[in-house]
Design an enzyme around this catalytic site. Structure first.
Site, mmCIF file in Angstrom:
data_model
loop_
_atom_site.group_PDB
_atom_site.id
_atom_site.type_symbol
_atom_site.label_atom_id
_atom_site.label_comp_id
_atom_site.label_asym_id
_atom_site.label_seq_id
_atom_site.Cartn_x
_atom_site.Cartn_y
_atom_site.Cartn_z
ATOM 1 C CB CYS A 1 -9.260 0.205 5.647
ATOM 2 S SG CYS A 1 -10.878 0.957 5.397
ATOM 3 C CB CYS B 1 -0.938 0.004 1.203
ATOM 4 S SG CYS B 1 -2.049 1.427 1.255
#
Length: 377
Positions: A200, A104
């Site tokens: 998330c 990420c």
């Protein structure tokens, strides 16, 4: 000093709605930096109610309003899916344990976010990571954060010279407790907000249920390292080396009433291997083999050198000898045996506080459990 609306920012800070990015933005605003905030949405709402992106976005807006800086929003969910999540699924399907936070950072936060900041006219980006950037003789170094318990350089080891030259970490020199105090004293709306944990897209939901939506798993045998069946598992994808939780192995005749730990996985055979010793020899390795390494300076310090390394986050670095192979992969020999060095995870190298780079673990010299049919008892 507030940034007037319409002013081209020199720095765009990634505002996540958390306390760390809020204080990073506040420090920059206090210095008079021409500034804007940008919130990244990296996951489409799947209706589970477990991803708090909308709540985080509102908090990020409130922080920017408190500081008087422009707020921007970008949806990187498609880029996240292609650059991070597809790899995440492929690694689990192969029986490995990936680290999506590393990808990420490389694929979204320091690539698409940096591009978006430049489109806004900015020269650099800022984030709330606990790490530090230092210019040294025309080169850029990635250093550990001053708060060793919060240091995030491990997750940033895939960054390169171009990215570090355009990045600042405003809170990297601060301990977490001081960051909290600064947020409170500045009246930031996130000052008491709980730190986010996990990923998330998983949130607080059950990991097995989530992963099962994408990788249907089948129950199979749990065996000891010698191949004797001691239980059943719901799917080998759901477990990683060294794991204790979730095995649900009851009393086994002739075995001690002690915890069991995952020591191996046979994905094609759908078998999970366990042992009752937390420091089982089946979990210990002296040598770790990796995929091709990434070097923050652009290349390895030498074909062979001594340094320190971590095979997981929150581990204290361990002395090792690194050998760089012709294909760029590494053979890393540790002075002391490493527990549960796991394929798919990152091995990250350090010279003192400086992060040199790292690579994905491919294999280790830990002994392999017996594979094949369950022996007769």
């Amino acid at each position: 000093m507030n940034t007037a609306v319409g002013t081209v920012p020199r720095t765009v800070v990634g505002v996540s709605g958390g306390v760390d990015s809020s204080v990073a933005a506040w420090l920059l605003a206090q210095s008079g930096e021409p500034l804007a905030g940008l919130f990244m949405q990296n996951w489409d709402d799947d209706g589970s109610g477990q991803c708090r992106a909308e709540d985080d976005r509102r908090d990020a807006v409130a922080v920017c309003g408190r500081l008087g800086i422009p707020f921007h929003f970008r949806d990187f969910s498609k880029e996240y899916w292609a650059g991070v999540f597809e790899h995440f699924l492929a690694e689990y399907a192969a029986g490995r344990t990936p680290n999506p936070d590393v990808l990420c950072n490389r694929e979204v936060k320091f690539k698409h976010f940096l591009d978006a900041a430049r489109e806004l006219g900015a020269e650099r980006i800022a984030t709330g990571h606990y790490a530090q950037v230092q210019r040294d003789g025309g080169r850029w170094r990635l250093l550990r954060g001053a708060d060793r318990d919060k240091d995030q350089s491990y997750f940033l080891h895939q960054l390169g010279q171009a990215q570090l030259a355009a990045t600042t970490f405003p809170i990297g020199h601060l301990p977490k407790a001081q960051v909290r105090r600064l947020a409170r004293d500045a009246g930031l709306p996130t000052h008491a907000k709980k730190d986010s944990t996990g990923i998330c897209f998983i949130g607080e939901r059950d990991f097995r249920s989530f992963l099962g939506q994408y990788l249907p798993a089948q129950p199979g045998d749990i065996r000891d390292p010698h191949g004797v069946k001691v239980g059943e598992h719901p799917g080998v994808f759901y477990f990683t080396l060294g794991q204790r939780e979730g095995l649900a192995i009851g009393g086994v005749r002739g075995r001690a009433a002690a915890p069991w730990y995952v020591v191996g996985k046979d994905v094609p055979g759908n078998v999970l291997y366990v042992d009752q010793d937390r420091d089982s020899p089946w979990l210990l390795s002296h040598t770790v083999h990796t995929e091709a390494a990434h070097w923050i300076d652009g290349g390895a310090p030498a074909a062979g050198f001594d340094c320190a390394a971590q095979v997981r986050y929150r581990q204290h670095e361990e002395p090792c000898r690194v050998q760089v192979n012709d294909d760029g992969s590494l053979q890393v020999r540790f002075t002391r045996p490493q527990r549960a060095a796991t394929p798919g995870q990152s091995l990250v190298l350090y010279d003192g506080p400086a992060c040199l780079g790292g690579a994905v673990i491919a294999a280790t010299d830990a002994p392999q459990p017996r594979q094949g049919p369950t022996p007769a008892r």
